[in-house]
Motif scaffolding. Structure first.
Motif, PDB file in Angstrom:
ATOM      1  N   ARG A   1      47.651  46.664  57.716  1.00 40.82           N
ATOM      2  CA  ARG A   1      46.629  47.311  56.882  1.00 40.82           C
ATOM      3  C   ARG A   1      45.457  47.780  57.742  1.00 40.82           C
ATOM      4  N   ALA A   2      45.034  46.964  58.698  1.00 38.75           N
ATOM      5  CA  ALA A   2      43.926  47.345  59.583  1.00 38.75           C
ATOM      6  C   ALA A   2      44.276  48.599  60.381  1.00 38.75           C
ATOM      7  N   ASN A   3      45.517  48.677  60.828  1.00 46.68           N
ATOM      8  CA  ASN A   3      45.962  49.842  61.587  1.00 46.68           C
ATOM      9  C   ASN A   3      46.004  51.095  60.699  1.00 46.68           C
ATOM     10  N   GLU A   4      46.479  50.947  59.468  1.00 50.80           N
ATOM     11  CA  GLU A   4      46.477  52.062  58.526  1.00 50.80           C
ATOM     12  C   GLU A   4      45.053  52.543  58.291  1.00 50.80           C
ATOM     13  N   ARG A   5      44.148  51.596  58.092  1.00 53.61           N
ATOM     14  CA  ARG A   5      42.743  51.953  57.872  1.00 53.61           C
ATOM     15  C   ARG A   5      42.171  52.710  59.057  1.00 53.61           C
ATOM     16  N   LEU A   6      42.531  52.269  60.260  1.00 49.78           N
ATOM     17  CA  LEU A   6      42.023  52.899  61.475  1.00 49.78           C
ATOM     18  C   LEU A   6      42.280  54.404  61.460  1.00 49.78           C
ATOM     19  N   ILE A   7      43.420  54.795  60.963  1.00 48.75           N
ATOM     20  CA  ILE A   7      43.764  56.217  60.890  1.00 48.75           C
ATOM     21  C   ILE A   7      43.246  56.845  59.601  1.00 48.75           C
ATOM     22  N   LEU A   8      43.623  56.278  58.472  1.00 55.87           N
ATOM     23  CA  LEU A   8      43.374  56.922  57.185  1.00 55.87           C
ATOM     24  C   LEU A   8      41.905  56.973  56.782  1.00 55.87           C
ATOM     25  N   GLU A   9      41.084  56.053  57.265  1.00 55.37           N
ATOM     26  CA  GLU A   9      39.663  56.095  56.934  1.00 55.37           C
ATOM     27  C   GLU A   9      38.877  56.996  57.877  1.00 55.37           C
ATOM     28  N   THR A  10      39.459  57.337  59.034  1.00 55.38           N
ATOM     29  CA  THR A  10      38.741  58.210  59.963  1.00 55.38           C
ATOM     30  C   THR A  10      39.160  59.671  59.830  1.00 55.38           C
ATOM     31  N   VAL A  11      40.338  59.929  59.301  1.00 56.23           N
ATOM     32  CA  VAL A  11      40.772  61.315  59.102  1.00 56.23           C
ATOM     33  C   VAL A  11      40.240  61.791  57.752  1.00 56.23           C
ATOM     34  N   THR A  12      39.524  62.910  57.786  1.00 55.62           N
ATOM     35  CA  THR A  12      38.977  63.474  56.553  1.00 55.62           C
ATOM     36  C   THR A  12      39.785  64.695  56.134  1.00 55.62           C
ATOM     37  N   ILE A  13      39.543  65.116  54.925  1.00 53.17           N
ATOM     38  CA  ILE A  13      40.189  66.338  54.434  1.00 53.17           C
ATOM     39  C   ILE A  13      39.774  67.527  55.298  1.00 53.17           C
TER      40      ILE A  13
ATOM     41  N   SER B   1      53.781  57.749  48.004  1.00 50.59           N
ATOM     42  CA  SER B   1      54.419  58.278  46.798  1.00 50.59           C
ATOM     43  C   SER B   1      54.266  59.797  46.750  1.00 50.59           C
ATOM     44  N   ALA B   2      55.077  60.411  45.910  1.00 52.88           N
ATOM     45  CA  ALA B   2      54.957  61.854  45.694  1.00 52.88           C
ATOM     46  C   ALA B   2      53.578  62.182  45.132  1.00 52.88           C
ATOM     47  N   ARG B   3      53.043  61.311  44.288  1.00 52.66           N
ATOM     48  CA  ARG B   3      51.704  61.528  43.720  1.00 52.66           C
ATOM     49  C   ARG B   3      50.657  61.636  44.821  1.00 52.66           C
ATOM     50  N   VAL B   4      50.732  60.725  45.803  1.00 56.76           N
ATOM     51  CA  VAL B   4      49.770  60.743  46.905  1.00 56.76           C
ATOM     52  C   VAL B   4      49.955  62.008  47.744  1.00 56.76           C
ATOM     53  N   ASP B   5      51.190  62.334  48.065  1.00 54.58           N
ATOM     54  CA  ASP B   5      51.472  63.540  48.847  1.00 54.58           C
ATOM     55  C   ASP B   5      50.897  64.768  48.147  1.00 54.58           C
ATOM     56  N   TYR B   6      51.170  64.906  46.857  1.00 54.44           N
ATOM     57  CA  TYR B   6      50.664  66.049  46.103  1.00 54.44           C
ATOM     58  C   TYR B   6      49.139  66.030  46.026  1.00 54.44           C
ATOM     59  N   ALA B   7      48.547  64.864  45.839  1.00 60.35           N
ATOM     60  CA  ALA B   7      47.091  64.760  45.754  1.00 60.35           C
ATOM     61  C   ALA B   7      46.447  65.202  47.067  1.00 60.35           C
ATOM     62  N   LEU B   8      46.979  64.738  48.183  1.00 62.34           N
ATOM     63  CA  LEU B   8      46.432  65.115  49.491  1.00 62.34           C
ATOM     64  C   LEU B   8      46.539  66.616  49.705  1.00 62.34           C
ATOM     65  N   ARG B   9      47.678  67.188  49.339  1.00 60.92           N
ATOM     66  CA  ARG B   9      47.874  68.625  49.511  1.00 60.92           C
ATOM     67  C   ARG B   9      46.949  69.426  48.604  1.00 60.92           C
ATOM     68  N   ALA B  10      46.772  68.984  47.359  1.00 69.22           N
ATOM     69  CA  ALA B  10      45.895  69.689  46.421  1.00 69.22           C
ATOM     70  C   ALA B  10      44.442  69.632  46.892  1.00 69.22           C
ATOM     71  N   VAL B  11      44.005  68.477  47.367  1.00 66.41           N
ATOM     72  CA  VAL B  11      42.626  68.350  47.837  1.00 66.41           C
ATOM     73  C   VAL B  11      42.416  69.192  49.098  1.00 66.41           C
ATOM     74  N   ALA B  12      43.399  69.230  49.971  1.00 71.44           N
ATOM     75  CA  ALA B  12      43.305  70.086  51.163  1.00 71.44           C
ATOM     76  C   ALA B  12      43.197  71.552  50.743  1.00 71.44           C
ATOM     77  N   GLU B  13      43.954  71.945  49.743  1.00 68.94           N
ATOM     78  CA  GLU B  13      43.914  73.329  49.252  1.00 68.94           C
ATOM     79  C   GLU B  13      42.535  73.652  48.662  1.00 68.94           C
ATOM     80  N   LEU B  14      41.954  72.703  47.934  1.00 64.90           N
ATOM     81  CA  LEU B  14      40.603  72.902  47.396  1.00 64.90           C
ATOM     82  C   LEU B  14      39.590  73.049  48.530  1.00 64.90           C
ATOM     83  N   ALA B  15      39.729  72.240  49.544  1.00 64.00           N
ATOM     84  CA  ALA B  15      38.809  72.316  50.688  1.00 64.00           C
ATOM     85  C   ALA B  15      38.947  73.650  51.406  1.00 64.00           C
ATOM     86  N   ALA B  16      40.162  74.101  51.591  1.00 65.80           N
ATOM     87  CA  ALA B  16      40.386  75.385  52.257  1.00 65.80           C
ATOM     88  C   ALA B  16      39.794  76.529  51.441  1.00 65.80           C
TER      89      ALA B  16
END
Length: 154
Positions: free
Chosen positions: A119-131, A4-19
């Motif tokens: 779902r397992a495949n999604e987890r394999l990527i999304l749970e190992t990639v950090t901000i 969703s757009a909400r998720v996209d924006y959330a990921l981008r905002a959190v990345a910006e905070l981390a940077a």
């Protein structure tokens, strides 16, 4: 997978905070306006996303003239999966149900296994990639290998 757009924006905002926190650890608070501007996110939409992220324990907010947002913990400890779950709920669902709760029968029975594998495949990527991985561009080898495959781009 549809994000969703909400998720996209959330990921981008959190990345910006981390940077922002890695660029200047002393100035760890970032205003919502600065986040919205930096990532071209509608400000009102971002405010509700930041509220969800705060309630989900991803960010911390401080009010006042020196206020703003910061990550609740190090970027290396925040996975993409966590942010997606905070904003949109479970990683994979079918008609709002978790794959293991589905009751397919007959010729369609194997679909449940497909959804669980997905779902397992999604987890394999999304749970190992950090901000932190996103901000530094140092993605895990498994992700780099997948991206290097030209079929991934079509």
């Amino acid at each position: 997978m549809r994000l969703s757009a909400r998720v996209d924006y959330a990921l981008r905002a959190v990345a910006e905070l981390a940077a922002a926190s890695s660029a200047n650890p002393e100035t760890r608070l970032v205003t919502a306006d600065r986040l919205a501007s930096a990532q071209q996110i509608p400000p009102k939409f971002l405010e509700s996303i930041l509220l969800q992220l705060r309630r989900g324990g991803v960010v911390v907010a401080q009010r006042g003239p020196e206020g703003g947002y910061r990550l609740a913990r190090p970027a290396a400890d925040i996975s993409l999966a966590e942010i997606i779950r905070v904003i949109d709920g479970p990683l994979a669902n079918v008609r709002g149900q978790r794959p293991e709760e589905l009751g397919y029968i007959g010729a369609a029975a194997a679909l449940q296994d497909v959804w669980i594998a997905l779902r397992a495949n999604e987890r394999l990527i999304l749970e190992t990639v950090t901000i932190e991985d996103v901000v530094t561009g140092e993605l895990p080898e498994r992700v780099r290998d997948l991206v290097a495959d030209p079929r991934a781009w079509v």
